[in-house]
Design a protein around this motif. Sequence first.
Motif, PDB file in Angstrom:
ATOM      1  N   VAL A  45       4.435  13.402  49.085  1.00  0.00           N
ATOM      2  CA  VAL A  45       4.850  12.357  48.158  1.00  0.00           C
ATOM      3  C   VAL A  45       4.278  12.714  46.790  1.00  0.00           C
ATOM      4  O   VAL A  45       3.060  12.827  46.636  1.00  0.00           O
ATOM      5  CB  VAL A  45       4.332  10.972  48.612  1.00  0.00           C
ATOM      6  N   PRO A  47       3.950  11.566  42.909  1.00  0.00           N
ATOM      7  CA  PRO A  47       4.149  10.451  41.986  1.00  0.00           C
ATOM      8  C   PRO A  47       5.150  10.822  40.893  1.00  0.00           C
ATOM      9  O   PRO A  47       5.118  11.922  40.342  1.00  0.00           O
ATOM     10  CB  PRO A  47       2.757  10.213  41.390  1.00  0.00           C
ATOM     11  N   ALA A  52      10.510  12.526  48.571  1.00  0.00           N
ATOM     12  CA  ALA A  52       9.385  13.340  49.042  1.00  0.00           C
ATOM     13  C   ALA A  52       9.870  14.785  49.144  1.00  0.00           C
ATOM     14  O   ALA A  52      11.050  15.045  49.358  1.00  0.00           O
ATOM     15  CB  ALA A  52       8.910  12.846  50.397  1.00  0.00           C
ATOM     16  N   ARG A  84      -3.718  22.211  48.625  1.00  0.00           N
ATOM     17  CA  ARG A  84      -4.028  20.807  48.822  1.00  0.00           C
ATOM     18  C   ARG A  84      -4.465  20.501  50.246  1.00  0.00           C
ATOM     19  O   ARG A  84      -4.000  21.130  51.199  1.00  0.00           O
ATOM     20  CB  ARG A  84      -2.788  19.935  48.549  1.00  0.00           C
ATOM     21  N   GLY A  86      -4.036  17.264  52.419  1.00  0.00           N
ATOM     22  CA  GLY A  86      -3.276  16.034  52.359  1.00  0.00           C
ATOM     23  C   GLY A  86      -3.367  15.223  53.633  1.00  0.00           C
ATOM     24  O   GLY A  86      -3.669  15.750  54.708  1.00  0.00           O
ATOM     25  N   HIS A  87      -3.111  13.957  53.502  1.00  0.00           N
ATOM     26  CA  HIS A  87      -3.055  13.014  54.619  1.00  0.00           C
ATOM     27  C   HIS A  87      -1.626  13.008  55.145  1.00  0.00           C
ATOM     28  O   HIS A  87      -0.684  13.288  54.403  1.00  0.00           O
ATOM     29  CB  HIS A  87      -3.471  11.632  54.102  1.00  0.00           C
ATOM     30  N   SER A  89       0.327  10.794  55.502  1.00  0.00           N
ATOM     31  CA  SER A  89       1.161   9.861  54.746  1.00  0.00           C
ATOM     32  C   SER A  89       1.910  10.552  53.612  1.00  0.00           C
ATOM     33  O   SER A  89       2.801   9.968  53.008  1.00  0.00           O
ATOM     34  CB  SER A  89       0.292   8.748  54.153  1.00  0.00           C
ATOM     35  N   LYS A  91       0.168  11.808  50.999  1.00  0.00           N
ATOM     36  CA  LYS A  91      -0.689  11.706  49.822  1.00  0.00           C
ATOM     37  C   LYS A  91      -1.748  12.794  49.835  1.00  0.00           C
ATOM     38  O   LYS A  91      -2.366  13.067  50.856  1.00  0.00           O
ATOM     39  CB  LYS A  91      -1.341  10.327  49.781  1.00  0.00           C
ATOM     40  N   ALA A 119      -2.712   5.415  55.761  1.00  0.00           N
ATOM     41  CA  ALA A 119      -3.640   5.468  54.631  1.00  0.00           C
ATOM     42  C   ALA A 119      -4.168   4.082  54.267  1.00  0.00           C
ATOM     43  O   ALA A 119      -5.357   3.918  53.982  1.00  0.00           O
ATOM     44  CB  ALA A 119      -2.964   6.118  53.431  1.00  0.00           C
ATOM     45  N   ASP A 120      -3.306   3.074  54.279  1.00  0.00           N
ATOM     46  CA  ASP A 120      -3.743   1.721  53.934  1.00  0.00           C
ATOM     47  C   ASP A 120      -4.773   1.194  54.931  1.00  0.00           C
ATOM     48  O   ASP A 120      -5.707   0.482  54.554  1.00  0.00           O
ATOM     49  CB  ASP A 120      -2.548   0.768  53.852  1.00  0.00           C
ATOM     50  N   THR A 149      -2.883   8.092  42.075  1.00  0.00           N
ATOM     51  CA  THR A 149      -1.682   8.876  41.788  1.00  0.00           C
ATOM     52  C   THR A 149      -1.956   9.980  40.790  1.00  0.00           C
ATOM     53  O   THR A 149      -1.076  10.751  40.454  1.00  0.00           O
ATOM     54  CB  THR A 149      -0.568   7.974  41.216  1.00  0.00           C
ATOM     55  N   GLU A 151      -4.575  13.254  39.441  1.00  0.00           N
ATOM     56  CA  GLU A 151      -5.596  14.177  39.916  1.00  0.00           C
ATOM     57  C   GLU A 151      -6.873  13.962  39.112  1.00  0.00           C
ATOM     58  O   GLU A 151      -6.830  13.731  37.912  1.00  0.00           O
ATOM     59  CB  GLU A 151      -5.117  15.620  39.757  1.00  0.00           C
TER      60      GLU A 151
END
Length: 154
Positions: A45, A47, A52, A84, A86-87, A89, A91, A119-120, A149, A151
């Motif tokens: 994802v 921003p 995606a 990266r 990343g999760h 999700s 992100k 993530a939430d 969102t 870096e």
Amino acid sequence: MGDYIGDSTRAEIRYARSLGKPVRFTHPAVDPDPVSLPLVPYKLVIPGFERAVTLPAIEPAPGLFVYELPLEHREGDSVANPWRLGHHSGKALAAFPSEDDALRAAREVANLADWTRPADDLRADADFDLERYFLRMEVRTNGLFILGTREGTR
């Protein structure tokens, strides 16, 4: 000893494998060779973009993914740190100069949470030790935090 593998040992492992020698670990989760981990599709994802981006990634721990940011999405710190962590999700959690650095970071934080959770849920979990996560990333890795969102630097 334990779950740490230094750069010299990492090089020896790669050399042994290049000769076709079998390599076994007392802690298999610390295998530094990303080639032994399968590539899987990962939905990133980004921003500011409606869709995606799906790209190949490595899942070194359940719910955590390591991938290289596509060239067209690199700017600022992303140019020197294109890898990266990343999760699932989609992100990004942190940015790194190399794939090895990102894989090492994944192993550093893998046991801090159930990364397969949304993530939430992780953000809302009072038992998730965010301070410990930040400390491990800052002290034991060569990465830059990605906060929200935008870096950020460590």
